[in-house]
Design an enzyme around this catalytic site. Structure first.
Site, PDB file in Angstrom:
ATOM      1  N   GLY A   1       0.667  -0.899   0.086  1.00 10.70           N
ATOM      2  CA  GLY A   1      -0.285   0.132   0.013  1.00 10.70           C
ATOM      3  C   GLY A   1       1.041   0.936   0.020  1.00 10.70           C
ATOM      4  O   GLY A   1       1.774   0.981   0.059  1.00 10.70           O
ATOM      5  N   ASN A   2       0.070   2.655   0.550  1.00 13.08           N
ATOM      6  CA  ASN A   2       1.130   3.847   0.160  1.00 13.08           C
ATOM      7  C   ASN A   2       0.418   4.656   1.217  1.00 13.08           C
ATOM      8  O   ASN A   2      -0.667   4.037   2.065  1.00 13.08           O
ATOM      9  CB  ASN A   2       1.127   3.922  -0.835  1.00 13.08           C
ATOM     10  CG  ASN A   2      -0.249   4.792  -2.166  1.00 13.08           C
ATOM     11  OD1 ASN A   2      -1.006   5.468  -1.244  1.00 13.08           O
ATOM     12  ND2 ASN A   2      -0.629   3.903  -3.074  1.00 13.08           N
ATOM     13  N   ARG A   3       0.720   5.189   1.273  1.00  8.62           N
ATOM     14  CA  ARG A   3       0.348   6.422   2.469  1.00  8.62           C
ATOM     15  C   ARG A   3      -0.734   7.348   2.363  1.00  8.62           C
ATOM     16  O   ARG A   3      -1.317   8.216   3.175  1.00  8.62           O
ATOM     17  CB  ARG A   3       1.649   7.673   3.392  1.00  8.62           C
ATOM     18  CG  ARG A   3       2.977   7.020   3.789  1.00  8.62           C
ATOM     19  CD  ARG A   3       3.709   8.018   4.406  1.00  8.62           C
ATOM     20  NE  ARG A   3       3.975   8.842   5.395  1.00  8.62           N
ATOM     21  CZ  ARG A   3       3.910   9.747   5.199  1.00  8.62           C
ATOM     22  NH1 ARG A   3       5.472  10.426   4.608  1.00  8.62           N
ATOM     23  NH2 ARG A   3       3.352  11.237   5.847  1.00  8.62           N
ATOM     24  N   SER A   4      -1.051   7.355   1.345  1.00 10.09           N
ATOM     25  CA  SER A   4      -2.242   8.126   1.116  1.00 10.09           C
ATOM     26  C   SER A   4      -3.248   7.914   1.799  1.00 10.09           C
ATOM     27  O   SER A   4      -3.827   6.711   1.609  1.00 10.09           O
ATOM     28  CB  SER A   4      -2.584   8.271  -0.744  1.00 10.09           C
ATOM     29  OG  SER A   4      -4.141   8.362  -0.918  1.00 10.09           O
TER      30      SER A   4
END
Ligand code: CTP
Length: 400
Positions: free
Chosen positions: A204-207
């Site tokens: 995943g990512n931090r958005s």
């Protein structure tokens, strides 16, 4: 101090209007509550009176010498009706005036916000929908009901949005922000996608999705019909149709399908560039080392550009850092040209001295346009950045 008329029609959701009244009064507005006779069956006059600091009445026969059936509407800066029942919408659409609230609606020359709440069947009935269309065509802001638990065992579309959201809509209506996106269909993607390795783990990512949700809220407030394709589980904003997705491929399918008829598509989502080649059906067991092979995801924005219908405005986002090949803006310009969208909102990631970007409630950006212009949006809320984006989008929409 603004004069707000809070109309309350006879629905169980009248209890939420109590909280809306409290917020309006506490933020310094002069609120006159006009409940219908049926509304008083749900919440009594003492509650409205105590919280607004004024007497309340439902009919036109009280204090007749002050001509309240005309004055209250004439002097208002905003009339908001929450909840608005199917009956109230019908009366407002047809100009009936058989009690104080309907008289106020006929005499008001200020912004009018109606927040309907009713059972799904009543909301979807052709009569109600025709009344809503009539009211909207006259410039009345009819808030889309929320989806969720209704009275009794039913659930579906028809809930009154929470008081906090209604309060925000009132504040914006009072600020006189034009309904410049009325009748426009807008699709917004929000959040980071999750690319699953197995049923438990994902890349995943931090958005956080907060900027996309701010875009959705502000677009609704400016009159747009909004579909939000979201990969995060923030509460649904009032009046927004939310389609939940997880992976980049799901997001792509939803955005391309919804985007076909849209006037504007904003890709605020942080779409993962890669996904694991293989997604295990069962949980992966621990091994000494693990190599995961990734394959590129499709570029949704590029596909939107390729499928763009005439006049459609496409907006991308880019979180950038400078590097040896160029600074943030050089990378932004190159990306705008590469992607072929109309606007690219460029955020600088990292040490900018302000809490911007991921997970925060604030942001700062430069919006680059295909025509070569650049608009700096100074540090502020994600709503402020969203409004700046809508201003630029609005200027690029073809007149209808
Ligand atoms: N985007 C997209 N599909 C992808 C990746 C990104 O639609 N597979 C969109 C994003 O939603 C964003 C814009 O493209 O609006 C720019 O995203 P970004 O990740 O900065 O672009 P990339 O093309 O992945 O460029 P980079 O090489 O910098 O990662």
């Amino acid at each position: 101090m603004s004069r707000v008329v809070l109309g309350v029609a006879g629905g169980i959701a009248a209890y939420k209007a109590v909280e809306l009244l409290r917020r309006l009064a506490e933020s310094g507005h002069d609120v006159t509550v006009v409940p219908t006779r049926a509304a008083l069956e749900f919440v009594g006059a003492p509650t409205w009176s105590a919280l607004s600091g004024k007497p309340v009445s439902s009919d036109v026969w009280t204090d007749v010498h002050e001509v309240p059936h005309v004055r209250i509407g004439q002097q208002a800066d905003l009339v908001v009706v929450a909840p608005a029942t199917a009956d109230l919408l019908a009366k407002a659409a047809h100009g009936l005036a058989d009690d104080l609230l309907t008289n106020v609606l006929l005499t008001a020359r200020c912004p009018v916000v109606l927040a309907p709440a009713m059972h799904t069947e009543m909301w979807e009935h052709a009569a109600t929908q025709a009344n809503v269309a009539t009211l909207r065509s006259r410039g009345v802001q009819v808030v889309e009901p929320a989806v969720g638990r209704l009275t009794g065992k039913d659930s579906g579309k028809g809930r009154l949005p929470e008081a906090g959201e209604l309060f925000e809509i009132c504040v914006r209506a009072l600020a006189g922000r034009a309904q410049d996106l009325a009748g426009r269909r807008v699709v917004i993607s929000a959040g980071g996608t999750r690319e699953h390795l197995d049923p438990v783990r994902f890349l995943g990512n931090r958005s956080s999705g907060k900027q996309g949700y701010a875009l959705a809220r502000t677009a609704v407030a400016r009159g747009a019909e909004v579909v939000l394709v979201s990969s995060v589980s923030l509460p649904d904003p009032a009046g927004v149709t939310v389609r939940r997705v997880t992976s980049a491929l799901e997001l792509r399918d939803a955005v391309l399908a919804e985007g076909k008829e849209a006037d504007v598509v904003v890709m605020a989502a942080a779409v993962a560039d890669y996904r694991p080649v293989e997604r295990l059906a069962t949980k992966r067991k621990k091994t000494e080392t693990l190599t995961v092979e990734l394959v590129q995801n499709p570029d949704v924005l590029a596909e939107l550009v390729a499928a763009r219908k005439p006049g459609q405005v496409l907006v991308g986002f880019a979180a950038e850092t400078g590097d040896a090949d160029g600074d943030v803006m050089a990378h932004g310009r190159a990306k705008l040209a590469r992607k072929g969208c109309d606007l690219l909102v460029v955020n600088e990631v990292g040490e900018t001295g302000h809490p911007t970007g991921f997970e925060t409630d604030s942001n700062a950006a430069t919006v680059l346009a295909a025509d070569g212009s650049a608009t700096d949006v100074p540090f502020g809320t994600k709503e402020a950045l969203a409004d700046a984006v809508w201003d630029l989008v609005g200027a690029r929409l073809l007149p209808r």
